[in-house]
Scaffold this active site. Structure first.
Site, PDB file in Angstrom:
ATOM      1  CE  LYS A 121      -2.776   2.988   3.424  1.00  0.00           C
ATOM      2  NZ  LYS A 121      -2.084   3.890   3.811  1.00  0.00           N
ATOM      3  CG  ASN A 122       2.721   2.747   3.424  1.00  0.00           C
ATOM      4  OD1 ASN A 122       2.036   3.104   3.362  1.00  0.00           O
ATOM      5  ND2 ASN A 122       3.681   2.118   4.772  1.00  0.00           N
ATOM      6  NE  ARG A 167       0.125  13.059   5.238  1.00  0.00           N
ATOM      7  CZ  ARG A 167       0.891  14.237   5.343  1.00  0.00           C
ATOM      8  NH1 ARG A 167      -0.521  14.985   6.050  1.00  0.00           N
ATOM      9  NH2 ARG A 167       1.640  15.186   5.814  1.00  0.00           N
ATOM     10  CG  ASP A 177      -4.347   5.087   8.634  1.00  0.00           C
ATOM     11  OD1 ASP A 177      -5.855   4.790   8.691  1.00  0.00           O
ATOM     12  OD2 ASP A 177      -4.002   4.928   8.531  1.00  0.00           O
ATOM     13  CG  ASP A 188       2.130   1.637   9.237  1.00  0.00           C
ATOM     14  OD1 ASP A 188       1.988   2.646  10.002  1.00  0.00           O
ATOM     15  OD2 ASP A 188       2.825   2.033   8.139  1.00  0.00           O
ATOM     16  CB  VAL A 243       7.022   7.327  13.928  1.00  0.00           C
ATOM     17  CG1 VAL A 243       6.818   8.101  12.484  1.00  0.00           C
ATOM     18  CG2 VAL A 243       8.693   6.516  14.249  1.00  0.00           C
TER      19      VAL A 243
END
Length: 418
Positions: free
Chosen positions: A23-24, A93, A117, A305, A327
């Site tokens: 996804k990222n 995002r 998110d 994550d 983070v």
């Protein structure tokens, strides 16, 4: 109607699962297709909610986009709209990653401030300052970031923090800038390496990706390409923790284990048996996990994550652990839902102290983001009885076929309308 999951605890998950593209990565690769006129094809794409959302963004900019299973085809026109100021952009995002390509192609970009998110402040300061170093002017106006540049010129840029998003936008803005750009304190994530591989296949001149310093020599033009998306290390890591938390045995394919070196090492410390292969790994656990301390950091550190999974495994571990979040400052709201499940934990600033127990208790919980949602499902698998997990649309944004994969591994879980 919002869907919910009904999760019955007690199953020891066993079997094999394959992860698809990250996804990222895929969303940023789709945005990078804006840099070249013509047709770019991406394979191994995950079938998640955010991919059609990014399709809608690109279509709004003038592209023709088709999704056929795990293949996404993007045809970029000679003339693009520079205005990404419409509802689809605000829904997630990653939409901000069109900022760099639009500034490079059009000399101007208007991008709605993105949603996504609720895991803390993620300002665009570094994105803006990076573009400004390249010669653009930027401002926030009426809920959108606006960048304008007659031409972009290479520069020496040092990031205050190795931000993945800022690294991506500076990369895509600088590949066709005049001269050399040297980006210091760049993000080192595998997804950055994947983006650079794709840009290089389009004709970009990039060196150093995967290290803190990336050097880009600007070229006049990029061409379309075909590219296979890197495997999703966060989904793969989720399955690794599912095996350890449920005292199961799961083999995960479609991912290079080196991208999960630290999470797999942490699972070994907790007592799991881990075997690694060229394109996958196996995690087995046959006892209560041992408490293990964690701190999240940019890659190659432990990924933020997977922090909900680290909390989850320690909630059912033997002993006391401390999780430190470095983070995102709001990621511990997940802990409130774990408390509903009976976890013994308390938050102190950016630390959470967890005293492990043998078994959690079933209840109703609410997802606040993609990874928290997945973490709650794993925790529910360690509870007695049936747990209701609400707001599962978050999970749909990051986990393809999540329920089906869990059922295949032996979990009792069903999706119902709430």
């Amino acid at each position: 109607m919002k869907d919910k999951f009904l999760v019955t605890g007690g199953a020891q998950l066993q079997g094999a699962v394959k992860v698809y593209g990250a996804k990222n990565s895929v969303l940023k690769l789709m945005a990078a297709a804006l840099l070249a006129e013509g047709t770019t094809t991406l394979t191994n794409c995950p079938e998640i909610l955010d991919v059609p959302l990014m399709r809608d963004v690109l279509v709004g900019l003038g592209c023709d986009v088709t999704i056929d299973g795990s293949t996404v085809t993007i045809t970029t026109p000679a003339e693009l709209s520079s205005n990404a100021d419409f509802p689809a952009v605000t829904q997630f995002r990653a939409s901000v990653c069109v900022l760099g390509p639009l500034t490079a192609r059009c000399g101007r970009a208007v991008v709605s401030l993105p949603g996504g998110d609720a895991i803390g402040s993620r300002p665009l300061d570094m994105h803006q300052s990076g573009l400004e170093k390249l010669g653009a002017t930027t401002r926030i106006s009426h809920g959108a970031v606006v960048a304008e540049a007659e031409k972009l010129v290479g520069a020496n840029i040092t990031l205050d923090f190795p931000s993945v998003g800022a690294t991506e936008n500076i990369l895509t803005a600088s590949v066709m800038a005049e001269g050399r750009t040297v980006l210091d304190n760049a993000a080192r994530e595998p997804e950055i390496v994947d983006l650079c591989r794709m840009l290089r296949s389009m004709g970009a001149n990039i060196e150093g990706e995967g290290s803190p310093t990336i050097t880009i020599e600007g070229v006049e033009k990029l061409t379309p390409t075909q590219h296979e998306v890197i495997g999703d290390r966060i989904v793969a890591g989720t399955w690794a923790y599912a095996a350890a938390m449920t005292r199961g045995d799961i083999t995960v394919g479609g991912i290079a284990p080196r991208y999960l070196h630290l999470p797999l090492e942490k699972l070994k410390i907790a007592g799991a048996k881990v075997e690694t292969y060229e394109n996958g790994f196996r995690v087995q656990m046959d006892k209560q996990p041992e408490a293990t301390d964690y701190q999240t950091l940019p890659f190659p550190g432990f990924p933020t994550d997977l922090q909900p999974m680290a909390i989850g495994i320690n909630a059912v571990s033997n002993g006391t652990s401390v999780i430190t979040e470095n983070v995102f400052e709001s990621r511990f709201r997940f802990v409130d839902e774990m408390l509903r499940l009976g976890a013994d934990a308390n938050v102190d600033g950016h630390h959470v102290v967890i005293r492990g127990i043998e078994q959690l208790s079933s209840t109703s919980v609410w997802s606040s983001d993609i990874r928290a949602g997945a973490g709650l499902v794993l925790a529910a698998l360690c509870a007695d009885g049936v747990t209701e997990v609400h707001d599962v649309f978050h999970i749909d944004r990051g986990y393809p076929n999540f329920v089906e994969n869990l059922q295949k591994l032996g979990a009792t879980i069903e999706r119902v309308s709430s």
